[in-house]
Motif scaffolding. Sequence first.
Motif, PDB file in Angstrom:
ATOM      1  N   ASP A 121      20.275 -10.466 -54.659  1.00  0.00           N
ATOM      2  CA  ASP A 121      18.854 -10.505 -54.305  1.00  0.00           C
ATOM      3  C   ASP A 121      18.030 -10.702 -55.567  1.00  0.00           C
ATOM      4  OD1 ASP A 121      18.904  -7.973 -55.504  1.00  0.00           O
ATOM      5  OD2 ASP A 121      17.434  -7.148 -54.103  1.00  0.00           O
TER       6      ASP A 121
ATOM      7  N   GLU B   6      23.504  -6.460 -45.426  1.00  0.00           N
ATOM      8  CA  GLU B   6      22.109  -6.336 -45.833  1.00  0.00           C
ATOM      9  C   GLU B   6      21.161  -6.391 -44.634  1.00  0.00           C
ATOM     10  OE1 GLU B   6      18.926  -5.597 -48.139  1.00  0.00           O
ATOM     11  OE2 GLU B   6      21.030  -5.437 -48.703  1.00  0.00           O
TER      12      GLU B   6
ATOM     13  N   SER C  32      28.296  -9.955 -47.089  1.00  0.00           N
ATOM     14  CA  SER C  32      27.089  -9.533 -47.800  1.00  0.00           C
ATOM     15  C   SER C  32      25.846  -9.710 -46.928  1.00  0.00           C
ATOM     16  CB  SER C  32      26.949 -10.313 -49.109  1.00  0.00           C
ATOM     17  OG  SER C  32      26.647 -11.672 -48.869  1.00  0.00           O
TER      18      SER C  32
ATOM     19  N   HIS D 238      19.124  -0.192 -48.923  1.00  0.00           N
ATOM     20  CA  HIS D 238      20.060  -0.566 -49.990  1.00  0.00           C
ATOM     21  C   HIS D 238      19.353  -0.579 -51.343  1.00  0.00           C
ATOM     22  CE1 HIS D 238      22.410  -2.617 -46.589  1.00  0.00           C
ATOM     23  NE2 HIS D 238      23.135  -1.605 -47.016  1.00  0.00           N
TER      24      HIS D 238
ATOM     25  N   THR E 260      22.833  -3.266 -53.572  1.00  0.00           N
ATOM     26  CA  THR E 260      22.935  -4.179 -52.431  1.00  0.00           C
ATOM     27  C   THR E 260      24.205  -5.008 -52.535  1.00  0.00           C
ATOM     28  OG1 THR E 260      21.947  -6.086 -51.304  1.00  0.00           O
ATOM     29  CG2 THR E 260      21.450  -5.848 -53.636  1.00  0.00           C
TER      30      THR E 260
ATOM     31  N   ARG F 216      16.265  -6.949 -51.282  1.00  0.00           N
ATOM     32  CA  ARG F 216      17.025  -5.867 -50.640  1.00  0.00           C
ATOM     33  C   ARG F 216      16.100  -4.971 -49.812  1.00  0.00           C
ATOM     34  NH1 ARG F 216      19.153  -2.924 -55.994  1.00  0.00           N
ATOM     35  NH2 ARG F 216      19.424  -5.128 -56.470  1.00  0.00           N
ATOM     36  N   THR F 217      16.650  -4.408 -48.748  1.00  0.00           N
ATOM     37  CA  THR F 217      15.887  -3.486 -47.917  1.00  0.00           C
ATOM     38  C   THR F 217      15.895  -2.106 -48.570  1.00  0.00           C
ATOM     39  OG1 THR F 217      17.858  -2.899 -46.646  1.00  0.00           O
ATOM     40  CG2 THR F 217      16.516  -4.722 -45.819  1.00  0.00           C
TER      41      THR F 217
END
Length: 585
Positions: free
Chosen positions: A128, A180, A176, A120, A124, A116-117
């Motif tokens: 992930d 993301e 999704s 998020h 998320t 996840r970044t």
Amino acid sequence: MEAHFELNEVTKKLPKHLHKFVVKQPYDEYTAQNQAVWRYVMRMNVDYLSKVAHNSYLKGLEKTGISVESIPYMAGMNRILKEIGWAAVSVDGFIPPNAFMEFQAYNVLVIASDMRTINHIEYTPAPDIIHEAAGHAPIIANPEYAEYLRRFGEIGAKAISSSKDYEMYEAIRLLSILKEDPNADARAVLEAQEKVEWLQNNLGELSEMAQIRNLHWWTVEYGLIGTVEDPKIYGAGLLSSIGESAWCMQDQVKKLPYTLEAATMSFDITKPQPQLFVTPNFAHLSLVLEQFANKMALRTGGLKGVQKLIESKNLGTIELSTGVQISGTFTNVISDEKNRPIYIQTTGPTALANRDKELIGHGINYHAEGYGSPIGKLKGINIPIENMSPRDLDAYGIYEGKQVILEFEGGVKVEGEVITGTRDLKGKILLISFKNCTVTHGDTLLFHPDWGIYDMAVGVEVVSAYAGPADVDSFEDLGKVSETKTHKIDYSPSDKELYKLYHQVREEREAGSITEEKIAVIFEKLTKSFSNDWLLPLELLELSIDKGYKIQKHLKEYLERLKSNKDYKTLIENGLHLLKNYERA
């Protein structure tokens, strides 16, 4: 063909058709900021979840070898997971539900290995590695829960989908992925969101797969355990979300006792859950699963089971009372006035099996165009064919070289010359083969002599109907890998410069070589070029506190100013709270 991923004692048991869902873990693609996000989330989780998670969680983290400090390597996880009879494989985001369940049935966790970044970090919408590795893996160290998970996969893989379920899966997968991706087009995200919402509202009657997916969501993903008044967390979705793990404990999130009713409670993956279900213990999960399985066509069979397979338009299997298993795409069933199936028909490649092993000579090449057979007892004869001894068969003229007319109670008539019969190991007759054979039901022609040999399955009733083939090796390419691939994020030159700073801090921390001068230089670069980044200043503050550097005062003041941005106010406060605990320790 050799597997494209490392096989061990667990993964070598996976059927070949599941191999195509496995991808190489993109470890080199994790940025230093990704590693920092992992560390932040895991430190928060260990601190907070030690108070609200089931006691299996912290024990499981240690047992499964998942480090707080860095994103786990799949190979390293596997070396430890095999000690508890499990394994993990890397996949690209969401995979089809049936495939997901089948992996689980083989004691294999599928881990969506993207990370996840920072945008998020609390939650998320895409699966992930935090969700999969840090959420799912620790709880399977509990033997009772691990067996529930395996059994869930075994039963879930047999659940029959509707024709809309795959469309729903693809829609959720796309949404999704877009959500993301920080570079995704806003209009594309909105359109994907609207499609998911429309499908959710227009699924019609929930299929078996939709219902068991609900049970999976409310237990494996978002389950609570204990009492409604004092629940603990065990669901991976909650264990991996620092936002929802706190949110779910508030009174506005309704807590309900976990029962079979959860199967009809659908969910929205894009929003926090308005209610959650509480199981008193892990044994109760298996009880509810068995209650659901008892309602599935897997155990009830009959006309409804065949009809579910026809409506699904997917590969499925029916099993007759003799143990004969017919696997293919079912397209027609004829029933009698008592709603019993009296003739079934598949179209396209079909295979016949017994005890999940293909009958020799009855694979998809032989039954390439489809297959049909009557079901039931012969008219005017009390003893079913399947219970006839060789003497009975002789008495009724059912033997090699004999021209016979077999008229079934449902009205299906089979006329032809008997060639041979196929029996199981106990001598029970499974198939009777005819040449020059005509099969009719009233005025409807079901089989013509010109079509070749007619292989009639023997069985009084359909005792089971389920998704997928009886023998997984009968069909060459089971399951479909989505053509919608996870987006690889395109990082800007500025992003890459920031990640270099993260990398430097990580290396200095691990080497124990950080100095106050180095912290000052990095801090100055942050304030000038990356004034919206809040996580690296927290890491610098942690190092300053650890070393007793005076610059910690300036870092604290800086973070207090950053808290004016509501997007990461709570995240900074949580980080500062963690560091206060660290100072006291």
